[in-house]
Design an enzyme around this catalytic site. Structure first.
Site, mmCIF file in Angstrom:
data_model
loop_
_atom_site.group_PDB
_atom_site.id
_atom_site.type_symbol
_atom_site.label_atom_id
_atom_site.label_comp_id
_atom_site.label_asym_id
_atom_site.label_seq_id
_atom_site.Cartn_x
_atom_site.Cartn_y
_atom_site.Cartn_z
ATOM 1 N N ASP A 130 4.487 -7.292 7.760
ATOM 2 C CA ASP A 130 3.916 -6.304 8.674
ATOM 3 C C ASP A 130 4.280 -6.583 10.135
ATOM 4 O O ASP A 130 4.610 -7.708 10.499
ATOM 5 C CB ASP A 130 2.390 -6.323 8.569
ATOM 6 C CG ASP A 130 1.881 -5.683 7.283
ATOM 7 O OD1 ASP A 130 2.694 -5.397 6.392
ATOM 8 O OD2 ASP A 130 0.655 -5.484 7.191
ATOM 9 N N ASP A 131 4.141 -5.539 10.936
ATOM 10 C CA ASP A 131 4.128 -5.590 12.411
ATOM 11 C C ASP A 131 5.508 -5.583 13.059
ATOM 12 O O ASP A 131 5.609 -5.558 14.273
ATOM 13 C CB ASP A 131 3.346 -6.797 12.972
ATOM 14 C CG ASP A 131 1.875 -6.786 12.582
ATOM 15 O OD1 ASP A 131 1.454 -5.842 11.887
ATOM 16 O OD2 ASP A 131 1.160 -7.725 12.965
ATOM 17 N N HIS A 186 3.261 1.388 9.551
ATOM 18 C CA HIS A 186 2.138 0.514 9.943
ATOM 19 C C HIS A 186 1.544 0.995 11.275
ATOM 20 O O HIS A 186 0.991 0.204 12.019
ATOM 21 C CB HIS A 186 2.625 -0.925 10.024
ATOM 22 C CG HIS A 186 1.535 -1.964 10.048
ATOM 23 N ND1 HIS A 186 0.391 -1.889 9.267
ATOM 24 C CD2 HIS A 186 1.417 -3.121 10.759
ATOM 25 C CE1 HIS A 186 -0.369 -2.952 9.512
ATOM 26 N NE2 HIS A 186 0.218 -3.700 10.415
ATOM 27 N N HIS A 212 -0.543 -0.189 16.345
ATOM 28 C CA HIS A 212 -1.435 -1.109 15.649
ATOM 29 C C HIS A 212 -2.875 -0.994 16.161
ATOM 30 O O HIS A 212 -3.507 -1.979 16.551
ATOM 31 C CB HIS A 212 -0.926 -2.547 15.810
ATOM 32 C CG HIS A 212 -1.286 -3.457 14.676
ATOM 33 N ND1 HIS A 212 -2.533 -4.042 14.564
ATOM 34 C CD2 HIS A 212 -0.589 -3.887 13.605
ATOM 35 C CE1 HIS A 212 -2.553 -4.806 13.485
ATOM 36 N NE2 HIS A 212 -1.388 -4.714 12.870
ATOM 37 N N TYR A 270 -5.018 -4.258 9.924
ATOM 38 C CA TYR A 270 -6.168 -5.081 9.526
ATOM 39 C C TYR A 270 -6.774 -4.621 8.190
ATOM 40 O O TYR A 270 -7.808 -5.141 7.781
ATOM 41 C CB TYR A 270 -7.287 -5.062 10.587
ATOM 42 C CG TYR A 270 -6.808 -5.070 12.011
ATOM 43 C CD1 TYR A 270 -6.334 -6.241 12.590
ATOM 44 C CD2 TYR A 270 -6.809 -3.912 12.783
ATOM 45 C CE1 TYR A 270 -5.882 -6.259 13.898
ATOM 46 C CE2 TYR A 270 -6.357 -3.915 14.087
ATOM 47 C CZ TYR A 270 -5.897 -5.087 14.639
ATOM 48 O OH TYR A 270 -5.449 -5.094 15.927
ATOM 49 N N HIS A 329 3.832 -11.571 7.835
ATOM 50 C CA HIS A 329 4.166 -10.869 9.085
ATOM 51 C C HIS A 329 5.528 -11.319 9.590
ATOM 52 O O HIS A 329 5.840 -12.506 9.542
ATOM 53 C CB HIS A 329 3.100 -11.138 10.150
ATOM 54 C CG HIS A 329 1.755 -10.565 9.789
ATOM 55 N ND1 HIS A 329 0.893 -11.213 8.936
ATOM 56 C CD2 HIS A 329 1.158 -9.403 10.136
ATOM 57 C CE1 HIS A 329 -0.196 -10.465 8.777
ATOM 58 N NE2 HIS A 329 -0.061 -9.359 9.495
HETATM 59 NI NI NI Z 1 -0.522 -5.517 11.168
#
Ligand code: NI
Length: 339
Positions: free
Chosen positions: A156-157, A207, A211, A248, A301
């Site tokens: 992710d991210d 995503h 965020h 999250y 991540h």
């Molecule tokens: Ni994230």
């Protein structure tokens, strides 16, 4: 004493600085992958004692800024004026509010990150009914089929520059696919990395753009977050992602319905490596593998802070899974029951 407000919009970030004596430095603009430039600007304008303020629609900067030794406070909506659907509160207002209300703002840290002070348990309870209903329709996945010896690795991210590159190198060396849940701000800033992810056979999911903590958002804001990110990815790959991972894992029954009504499938996880908190490569490997089984989805991540521990842990995770007879699949493959 300086306070720096950091805002986001459809193009990147702006930083405005305010001193306790009233001096103000107007906003400067930065691309979303220019953390080095943002930190250099903060040091040049404010010295070392600056306190940064982001709002709860921005969950991307607290990790990298803390890695650079800076304090990061989170301003929640009830402390701030209204914001547009496609951006945060302006930078100078974040700085002003941060300076005035510092004692009431949550200070992010490496233990709870930008969720500092929040309790998600109630949220999970109130969302459980709709999550189960969507899961029965194949519109919400936490775990794949129990009869298939499959595991899905997810990152992710990102895209997150060199760290994403190192993760892609490891996946290529072992010949295994993964799923990357990209954020729009980073995808827009790093189209070449998005292209490499797609070219090397990995799946790409959505995503959100910045965020955010989704429960703070209106329907229009949620749809902006999804659509702007889908456009940034499709500009590179030609394909709009159909998978969404809420930041999250935070959702409400409303936000889950908005995502589902938008034709998208929510993807959660069962194996949380906690890698974002940088607990060490061995802890990340153990978190990934402890209790893993058929259909497990592993959360890691590739951005949002220093990911060298994730890179170091990844070969051991892959080798253990392959030795145990698992096929590594993308989330799309898991959803269709194929490999
Ligand atoms: Ni994230």
């Amino acid at each position: 004493m300086w306070t720096a407000g950091i805002a986001w919009d459809g193009a990147g970030y702006q930083i405005a600085c305010l001193h306790a004596d009233g001096r103000a430095v107007p906003a400067s603009r930065f691309r979303a992958n220019d953390i080095t430039g943002m930190v250099a600007h903060l040091h040049a304008v404010c010295g070392t004692g600056v306190t940064c303020v982001v709002d709860s629609t921005n969950g991307l900067l607290d990790g990298p800024l803390r890695d650079a030794g800076l304090r990061v406070l989170r301003a929640d909506p009830w402390e701030l004026p209204a914001r547009p659907a496609g951006g945060s509160v302006p930078a100078h207002l974040l700085a002003r509010r941060g300076a005035a209300a510092e004692g009431r703002l949550a200070e992010t840290d490496t233990r709870s990150g930008s969720l500092k002070g929040r309790d998600l348990d109630d949220m999970y309870r109130t969302s459980a009914t709709i999550a189960e209903a969507l899961a029965r329709e194949g519109r919400c996945l936490k775990r794949g089929p129990a009869h298939l010896r499959q595991v899905a690795l997810t990152f992710d991210d990102g895209p997150g520059g060199a760290d994403t590159g190192r993760i892609l190198d490891v996946l290529r060396d072992y010949g295994v696919p993964a799923t990357f849940f990209c954020v729009g701000l980073h995808a827009q800033a790093e189209p070449a990395t998005v292209a490499r992810i797609a070219d090397e056979g990995h799946a790409i999911g959505n995503h959100t753009w910045s965020h955010p903590f989704l429960p703070d958002l209106t329907r229009d804001e949620v749809l902006f977050q999804l659509d702007a990110t889908a456009r940034a990815i499709a500009d590179v790959t030609g394909q709009q992602p159909t998978l969404v991972r809420p930041p999250y894992g935070a959702q409400t029954p409303d936000s889950m319905a908005w995502v589902a009504d938008h034709g998208l499938t929510t993807v959660l996880w069962g194996q949380d490596t906690n890698d974002w908190s940088q607990p060490g490569a061995e802890a990340i490997r153990a978190n990934a593998l402890t209790g893993i089984g058929n259909g497990s989805v592993v959360l890691m991540h590739d951005a949002g802070g220093d990911r060298s521990q994730t890179v170091a842990a990844l070969p051991g995770v892959i080798e253990a899974l392959l030795a145990d007879g698992y096929s590594l699949v993308t989330v799309d493959q898991m959803l269709t029951g194929g490999a």
